[in-house]
Enzyme design. Structure first.
Site: not given
Length: 281
Positions: A54, A112
């Protein structure tokens, strides 16, 4: 679900508490990430979800100080980069996240995605376990792992690999309820987090949502967040709009009844984000 509030928490297997509602930073541009996170913290959130990919980990941490809070007041999550497969790469991803964020630890670090095939996944998990043992991660878990990936990891853990799957984070909403994954994790005492709990706004105008919204005098977004809470999830709604950031916290003064929950039970499997859970290597 009575008596819950924005400060309510759940216990993780690690013994730490996780706030039951989080603020997600997915696709929040770095130039506004600190500002919107400060707004979220001032609205009462104490749980912020970021990730290496991100590119706003630093802003998630700096916002804590700007909001006048102590680091220990806020539950901060990051995720190992999906490209960081294997032990060395995952270890470097964790080191880089801590360095960029300028923090000594994250409350939660997740893998992730189940990339890198078996060797890559298990090597990355070893780095995560090491991070927990050295205090860099208080709790650990996975995101987007399918049941077959979870079982592979559980076998590794039970054969001496170390650690526990304490948290699983997935896209979850009425059109992607993932009963098999949720059951697997809940049976083992893991916390289940819901990203994209609002289905990215794609289903807000559906008649069922509109009817339940009208019935409770709540917005469709509030209905979906409440659904997530009543399913036992920790939802992570995202918004960069101050009014909606605050609005998304106003979900503790009503309850969906059994009829509402039945109406929201669909047999759909409709991801609105990526879906690595189906990866077979």
């Amino acid at each position: 679900m009575h008596g819950l509030s924005l400060v309510s928490t759940r216990k993780i297997l690690s013994g730490y508490d996780i706030p039951m509602l989080g603020y997600g930073l997915y696709q929040v541009p770095v130039e506004v990430a600190e500002d919107v996170t400060v707004k979220a913290l001032k609205a009462g959130y104490r749980h912020i979800d970021s990730a290496a990919v991100y590119r706003n980990e630093r802003e998630s941490v700096s916002a804590v100080e700007k909001a006048g809070l102590k680091r220990s007041d806020v539950f901060l999550t990051t995720k190992v980069s999906p490209r960081a497969t294997g032990y060395e790469a995952a270890k470097e991803s964790i080191r880089g996240s801590l360095e960029k964020a300028k923090t000594d630890y994250f409350d939660l670090i997740l893998l992730h995605a189940p990339f890198g095939a078996k060797e890559g996944r298990l090597g990355a998990w070893r780095a995560l376990v090491e991070a927990q043992k050295t205090g860099k991660a208080r709790s650990i878990g996975v995101s987007n792992f399918g049941v077959h990936h979870l079982e592979e990891l559980e076998e590794y853990i039970q054969s001496g690999g170390g650690g526990r799957i304490e948290v699983g984070q997935y896209e979850l909403h009425p059109w992607l309820a993932r009963a098999d994954l949720v059951d697997w994790l809940h049976k083992r005492g893991a916390v289940v987090e819901a990203y994209s709990p609002l289905a990215r706004g794609t289903r807000m105008n559906e008649p069922t949502i509109q009817a339940i919204s009208k019935k409770h005098k709540k917005t469709p977004a509030q209905i979906l967040i409440r659904w997530s809470l009543q399913k036992g999830f920790v939802p992570l709604p995202k918004s960069a709009t101050p009014e909606r950031i605050k609005e998304n916290t106003d979900v503790f003064d009503f309850e969906l009844d059994e009829h509402d929950m039945k109406l929201l039970h669909t047999e759909e499997y409709s991801p609105c984000a990526w879906d690595p859970t189906t990866q077979r290597d």
